[in-house]
Write a protein that holds these residues in place. Structure first.
Motif, PDB file in Angstrom:
ATOM      1  N   VAL A 185       0.835  -1.200   0.000  1.00 11.29           N
ATOM      2  CA  VAL A 185       0.000   0.000   0.000  1.00 11.29           C
ATOM      3  C   VAL A 185       0.872   1.252   0.000  1.00 11.29           C
ATOM      4  O   VAL A 185       0.592   2.229  -0.714  1.00 11.29           O
ATOM      5  N   ASP A 244       2.069   1.761  -3.462  1.00 11.59           N
ATOM      6  CA  ASP A 244       0.989   2.297  -4.307  1.00 11.59           C
ATOM      7  C   ASP A 244       0.780   3.784  -4.064  1.00 11.59           C
ATOM      8  O   ASP A 244       0.600   4.569  -5.008  1.00 11.59           O
ATOM      9  N   TYR A 255       1.333   6.957  -6.677  1.00  9.68           N
ATOM     10  CA  TYR A 255       0.000   7.397  -7.107  1.00  9.68           C
ATOM     11  C   TYR A 255       0.070   8.617  -8.018  1.00  9.68           C
ATOM     12  O   TYR A 255      -0.692   8.731  -8.978  1.00  9.68           O
ATOM     13  N   LEU A 269      -4.950   3.202  -7.711  1.00  7.38           N
ATOM     14  CA  LEU A 269      -4.581   2.310  -6.626  1.00  7.38           C
ATOM     15  C   LEU A 269      -5.082   0.908  -6.940  1.00  7.38           C
ATOM     16  O   LEU A 269      -6.123   0.750  -7.583  1.00  7.38           O
ATOM     17  N   HIS A 283      -6.292  -4.128  -3.702  1.00  4.30           N
ATOM     18  CA  HIS A 283      -5.798  -4.422  -2.350  1.00  4.30           C
ATOM     19  C   HIS A 283      -5.611  -3.141  -1.550  1.00  4.30           C
ATOM     20  O   HIS A 283      -6.023  -3.050  -0.395  1.00  4.30           O
ATOM     21  N   SER A 284      -4.986  -2.136  -2.161  1.00  3.83           N
ATOM     22  CA  SER A 284      -4.737  -0.875  -1.457  1.00  3.83           C
ATOM     23  C   SER A 284      -6.048  -0.172  -1.101  1.00  3.83           C
ATOM     24  O   SER A 284      -6.188   0.374   0.003  1.00  3.83           O
ATOM     25  N   SER A 315      -2.920  -4.626   8.194  1.00  3.30           N
ATOM     26  CA  SER A 315      -3.101  -5.099   6.818  1.00  3.30           C
ATOM     27  C   SER A 315      -1.990  -6.077   6.432  1.00  3.30           C
ATOM     28  O   SER A 315      -0.912  -6.064   7.034  1.00  3.30           O
TER      29      SER A 315
END
Length: 432
Positions: free
Chosen positions: A197, A200, A204, A210, A213-214, A292
């Motif tokens: 994350v 990502d 960005y 994204l 999952h993120s 997470s």
């Protein structure tokens, strides 16, 4: 490999912590207490049977901090970084182990991700250490402020929850301090959302998108923090043992901190034992869910909880597919989420039942302790220092399983399945 690797690191750390030089008074620490601390540090939990700030010397605290960093990033990640630095080729087997250690779906780009893990970790920990140091300069000498800033930045980013404030106080003296609270929450959240994350988010601006999952990890993290903050604020608003003496702004800050921390961090700014039972049970739920995947945290993970929630919503609406952000989840993902949750629930229930026979304490206190260990959180209602020998062993096992993940451990010890030659005929049972 993962099970054996973590076990060896824990044993080496425990041996170092038993040395007289690791103790503040120059005496050897009992082996079981050292093993408990080494397990808690390597599994980035934060539960302690002796106070880190007063029992251990600077050498002992540095050993604990090193175990936290290795445990948080993962020993395979650390080994890969050394191998890359030495320009050694990473084999397919090592890439597969890294894939499992980082909870990735494939080995594609796994080495690039490891490099990013190191970069993000250094940047975030340095930023946190600077902010902590600047604040601590008002309370202590410069050298001590720098040391405290580095220790707590590394501990909190890795969601370990260890502190060296002394006398099991954690951050209770900073309950209304916005700098300490927001810096701590920033480190905890960034360490808990996962390195995928973080990658990502960092890219960005270039990609303008994204991954699924993120999106799921960020939305669940935000939702749990907001809901937890509101519930804790409402339940504790008039509690004289916790929020009663605080002003309105400090109550919001304390509620937010106590909502973020159970997401495997283990930092508290109010007395956990003084919370109302309803609040303590809410914290148990937050600890069980955890952080997470691919992060420094534990628990069943936010995406697992999201998959289960999505399955329930789909069933209630009469839909066959679990849909999130216009993407359909594969059924095996839902099955895995259900397996992880039931496996984790069974472990927590079993450990709590065993602990209820070895410890003479209230059931909620025992459940809280076991869930904190499994979720690698580190919050306690005051039970940890009073654990019996059997109780310490149970909590050690739960911390170890919680860090590796119940499925990883079960794969390691279970017999390998043979080839399936046929499928059974379909049958029906009544559900509900």
């Amino acid at each position: 490999m993962l099970v054996i690797g973590f076990a060896l690191i824990i044993l080496i750390g425990a041996q170092l912590l038993t040395l007289p030089v690791s103790s503040a008074i120059g005496q050897s620490t009992p082996w079981l207490d050292a093993l408990f601390t080494a397990t808690s540090a390597t599994c980035v939990t934060g539960l302690v049977v002796v106070d880190t700030g007063t029992h251990y010397s600077t050498f002992g605290q540095v050993v604990i901090l090193s175990l936290i960093q290795i445990g948080g990033l993962g020993f395979m990640t650390m080994a890969t970084l050394f191998a890359v630095a030495l320009k050694r080729r990473i084999s397919l087997k090592e890439r597969l182990i890294l894939q499992e250690a980082l909870n990735q779906g494939s080995i594609e780009g796994i080495i690039r991700l490891v490099r990013k893990v190191l970069l993000y970790t250094l940047c975030i920990e340095v930023a946190g250490a600077i902010l902590f140091t600047l604040r601590f300069l008002f309370d202590m000498p410069a050298g001590q402020a720098v040391y405290y800033g580095i220790f707590h930045a590394v501990s909190f980013f890795n969601n370990a929850g260890f502190d060296i404030m002394g006398h099991y106080r954690s951050l209770t003296m900073y309950v209304g301090d916005p700098i300490v609270n927001f810096t701590s929450m920033m480190l905890i959240v960034l360490g808990g959302i996962g390195f995928v994350v973080l990658s990502d988010l960092a890219e960005y601006r270039r990609n303008r998108k994204l991954s699924l999952h993120s999106k799921v990890a960020l939305s669940m993290t935000g939702s749990l923090i907001v809901v937890g903050t509101l519930v804790i604020f409402i339940f504790e608003y008039t509690n004289p043992a916790t929020f009663g003496q605080l002003n309105f702004g400090e109550k919001i800050l304390a509620a937010m901190m106590q909502s973020v921390s159970p997401r495997t961090a283990g930092v508290n700014t109010v007395d956990i034992a003084g919370l109302r039972q309803a609040t303590q049970f809410i914290i148990v739920i937050l600890m069980f869910i955890g952080a997470s995947p691919g992060s420094t945290g534990g628990g069943i993970k936010t995406t697992t909880f999201a998959a289960l929630l999505g399955a329930v919503i789909a069933m209630v609406r009469g839909k066959e597919d679990v849909v999130m952000f216009k993407y359909r989840l594969a059924k095996e993902r839902v099955y895995k989420a259900l397996t992880v949750t039931l496996f984790a629930l069974a472990l927590v229930m079993l450990a709590t039942m065993i602990l209820s026979t070895t410890e003479d304490h209230q059931f909620l206190m025992l459940l809280f302790e076991v869930t904190s260990a499994f979720g690698t959180v580190g919050l306690t209602m005051g039970l940890t220092p009073d654990l019996t020998t059997a109780g310490k062993i149970i909590i050690i096992v739960m911390m170890f399983i919680g860090r590796l993940g119940p499925l990883t451990l079960s794969y390691a010890i279970a017999p390998k399945p043979g080839r399936v030659l046929y499928r059974n005929a379909e049958g029906k049972i009544i559900i509900g």
